[in-house]
Design a protein around this motif. Structure first.
Motif, short mmCIF file in Angstrom:
data_model
loop_
_atom_site.label_atom_id
_atom_site.label_comp_id
_atom_site.label_asym_id
_atom_site.label_seq_id
_atom_site.Cartn_x
_atom_site.Cartn_y
_atom_site.Cartn_z
N ASN A 1 35.55 42.80 40.35
CA ASN A 1 35.32 41.98 39.22
C ASN A 1 34.20 42.51 38.34
O ASN A 1 34.01 42.40 37.06
CB ASN A 1 34.59 40.62 40.07
N GLN B 1 33.09 41.18 34.35
CA GLN B 1 32.90 39.65 34.60
C GLN B 1 31.18 39.74 34.48
O GLN B 1 30.70 40.33 35.05
CB GLN B 1 33.37 39.15 35.88
N ASP C 1 29.79 34.79 37.65
CA ASP C 1 31.31 34.46 37.57
C ASP C 1 31.96 35.42 38.76
O ASP C 1 32.86 35.07 39.50
CB ASP C 1 31.87 34.76 36.33
N SER D 1 34.07 34.24 41.94
CA SER D 1 35.48 34.87 41.83
C SER D 1 35.68 35.42 43.29
O SER D 1 36.73 35.64 43.94
CB SER D 1 35.92 35.55 40.98
N SER E 1 43.60 40.19 32.93
CA SER E 1 42.48 40.71 33.61
C SER E 1 42.30 42.10 32.83
O SER E 1 41.16 42.29 32.26
CB SER E 1 42.27 40.72 34.83
N ASN F 1 36.15 32.45 34.39
CA ASN F 1 37.12 32.85 35.26
C ASN F 1 38.43 32.53 34.66
O ASN F 1 38.64 31.61 33.94
CB ASN F 1 36.92 32.61 36.80
#
Length: 341
Positions: free
Chosen positions: A216, A221, A225, A229, A264, A319
């Protein structure tokens, strides 16, 4: 996107290098590895451990870092002071975020950090860490204090941060209670994350969390967050734990959502474009994506927040979630209706 795990080998594939690679694969990134130690263990018992030479550790790191664009690094089991010094010598000047997961003992009872190596761990690895992720027992060892309350969490986090780590996340799973609370100290701000305790007695939960957090962070991110996640992914993996041996269960990392994986990656590539902040409007930016012929907004994946301008860079806030976007998703939905595939 490539992420690197520096850790020990676990032949049961519940944790260590093998567990990290499973998590990286489940989250849609290419996993790289540098092995610091070999363990002999299964789901019932820890048998033995052997260190990898510092020369071989340095050689592995140089071979990876000279060839691949590494987006984030997780450091797990390092075992010996010579391994710690080798890792430090190769990482101390790099600009890649390091997620430090302190691994002192295995679930099956093995010693994974030699006693004479603890001071080296604190002195050399904490200062290069973007974030360190100890559980309560590991945080107590690092901070030399007992942790029983939220105030203790915060006090210990501050003490660990003063040792050099930029951010500290203390995981509360080892404390009693129906709720599990994790505490993040990001710079000087605290955030708490709570969830209902699940019935899990198994192998690999901590490694799964730090590996997911590494992914992540690599994807750009915002840290809180990224933590949330990673926590959600770990909980789902614990719920999917499988009993493959005669002892404790092993976490079961699930299959990835290909739409989420593609979006993503696209957002991460967009955020990395030089000067892209100049093209972010005052209302900020969102990306959405769906499969063919979406029927409603809930079929369309988008950011719960936005891609926002922060000075001369951008940050990904929130997210990915189906149905999170209404405005941009409505445009995609209308186009799909007029031009069905």
């Amino acid at each position: 996107m490539q992420v690197l795990s520096i850790a020990g080998s676990d032949p049961s594939s519940g944790a260590g290098i093998q567990g990290d690679i499973k998590t990286f694969t489940a989250l849609g990134v290419h996993g790289l590895s540098v092995i610091t130690a070999l363990t002999s263990q299964n789901t019932s018992k820890f048998f033995d451990v052997a260190a990898v030479s510092p020369q071989m550790i340095r050689s592995q790191l140089r071979s990876i870092l000279s060839d691949f664009q590494v987006d984030a690094i997780k450091v797990g089991m390092v075992y010996s002071k010579k391994a710690i010094m080798a890792v430090h010598s190769e990482l101390k000047r790099i600009k890649i975020p390091v997620i430090l997961d302190p691994i002192f003992e295995s679930t099956t009872g093995g010693i994974l950090l030699q006693r004479d190596s603890f001071s080296y761990f604190k002195k050399l690895l904490l200062p290069i860490a973007y974030i360190i992720t100890p559980n309560v027992l590991e945080a107590e060892k690092l901070a030399h204090m007992k942790i029983r309350s939220l105030g203790d969490f915060k006090k210990a986090a501050i003490m660990i941060q003063k040792m050099g780590a930029r951010c500290v996340l203390i995981k509360g799973g080892h404390l009693q209670g129906d709720k599990v609370t994790d505490v993040l100290l990001e710079d000087k701000i605290f955030y708490t994350f709570s969830h209902n305790r699940i019935g899990f007695t198994g192998h690999g939960g901590g490694c799964t969390f730090s590996a997911a957090l590494c992914v992540n962070v690599a994807k750009g991110q915002r840290l809180r967050d990224a933590v949330k996640s990673a926590q959600e992914f770990t909980l789902q993996s614990m719920k999917k734990a499988v009993k493959v041996g005669r002892g404790i269960s092993i976490v079961g990392q699930g299959r990835i959502d290909l739409i989420e994986n593609d979006l993503s990656h696209a957002i991460a590539r967009f955020a990395a474009i030089e000067g892209v902040y100049q093209h972010i409007p005052e209302c900020q930016t969102n990306f959405v994506y769906s499969g063919t012929n979406p029927k409603s907004i809930v079929d369309i994946l988008g950011l719960e927040g936005r891609i926002v301008k922060t000075g001369k860079s951008v940050a990904v806030v929130g997210n990915l979630k189906y149905g999170a976007s209404k405005h941009v998703a409505s445009a995609v939905l209308e186009i799909a209706r007029k031009f069905p595939i």
